[in-house]
Design an enzyme around this catalytic site. Structure first.
Site, mmCIF file in Angstrom:
data_model
loop_
_atom_site.group_PDB
_atom_site.id
_atom_site.type_symbol
_atom_site.label_atom_id
_atom_site.label_comp_id
_atom_site.label_asym_id
_atom_site.label_seq_id
_atom_site.Cartn_x
_atom_site.Cartn_y
_atom_site.Cartn_z
ATOM 1 N N CYS A 96 0.841 -1.206 0.000
ATOM 2 C CA CYS A 96 0.000 0.000 0.000
ATOM 3 C C CYS A 96 0.875 1.255 0.000
ATOM 4 C CB CYS A 96 -0.919 -0.004 1.222
ATOM 5 S SG CYS A 96 -1.940 -1.497 1.344
HETATM 6 C C1 BEZ Z 1 0.762 -5.219 1.630
HETATM 7 O O1 BEZ Z 1 0.047 -4.417 1.030
HETATM 8 O O2 BEZ Z 1 1.972 -5.098 1.643
HETATM 9 C C2 BEZ Z 1 0.133 -6.328 2.417
HETATM 10 C C3 BEZ Z 1 -1.201 -6.629 2.211
HETATM 11 C C4 BEZ Z 1 -1.760 -7.669 2.925
HETATM 12 C C5 BEZ Z 1 -1.010 -8.380 3.821
HETATM 13 C C6 BEZ Z 1 0.307 -8.069 4.023
HETATM 14 C C7 BEZ Z 1 0.891 -7.031 3.308
#
Ligand code: BEZ
Length: 190
Positions: free
Chosen positions: A81
């Site tokens: 993200c």
């Molecule tokens: C991420 O966006 O990096 C992420 C999403 C879900 C679980 C772990 C990490």
């Protein structure tokens, strides 16, 4: 198991049962997950929070009369993200706004303080607004709730949408819930 759940839910006409409502069926229990919204649907009404838990934003009211982008993420500060999903919207914010987008909202199942800290950390003011959905009210109404044990439990799938005067006109939900493909900023046709 999920497809069995949906088939039984449809057969029993219980497709609108609330999130994770246990459904007793003979000798075993099922958990129902809401169906996702689709293009043409009205954006559901839900109370989100901006900056503090006390600042309430009814998202359906907020988008009335505007063309907006909403993107949902599994969590503030997660690597995908922070390094990929959010930066695409920050980089394109000015261009998208020139093309008629009034606001870009980022929503996650986090508390309002965490969402504010994530926005501040990324110098997002004037580009992207950060809305907290701590109790999954919006995620459940969209039907994008997703269990991510590594993040502690139920969160939101990653998605993007365009909402024009309250109607969903584009919708991209990541097929696996957390991938970084169709929901990226470059996937929207503005
Ligand atoms: C991420 O966006 O990096 C992420 C999403 C879900 C679980 C772990 C990490």
């Amino acid at each position: 198991m999920q497809s069995v759940t949906f088939r039984l839910a449809t057969a029993l006409k219980i497709s609108s049962v609330p999130f994770r409502t246990p459904v007793k069926f003979n000798t075993f229990h099922l958990s129902a997950v809401n169906m996702a919204v689709k293009v043409g649907d009205s954006l559901p009404s839900a109370e989100l929070h901006e900056d503090t838990p006390q600042t309430k934003i009814n998202i359906a009211e907020e988008v009335k009369g505007k063309k907006v982008i909403i993107f949902g993420v599994p969590g503030a500060f997660t690597p995908g993200c922070s390094a990929t999903h959010l930066p695409g919207y920050l980089e394109k914010a000015a261009e998208l706004k020139k093309k008629g987008i009034s606001e870009i909202f980022c929503v996650a199942v986090n508390d309002a303080f965490v969402m504010k800290a994530w926005g501040d950390h990324n110098k997002a003011e004037g580009k992207v607004r950060f809305l907290a959905d701590p109790n999954l009210e919006f995620a459940k109404k969209l039907g994008v709730e997703h269990e991510i044990p590594v993040l502690g439990g139920w969160r939101s799938k990653r998605y993007s949408m365009v909402v024009d005067d309250g109607k969903i006109t584009q919708l991209n939900i990541e097929p696996d819930g957390t991938g970084l493909s169709c929901s990226l900023a470059e996937g929207l046709k503005i």
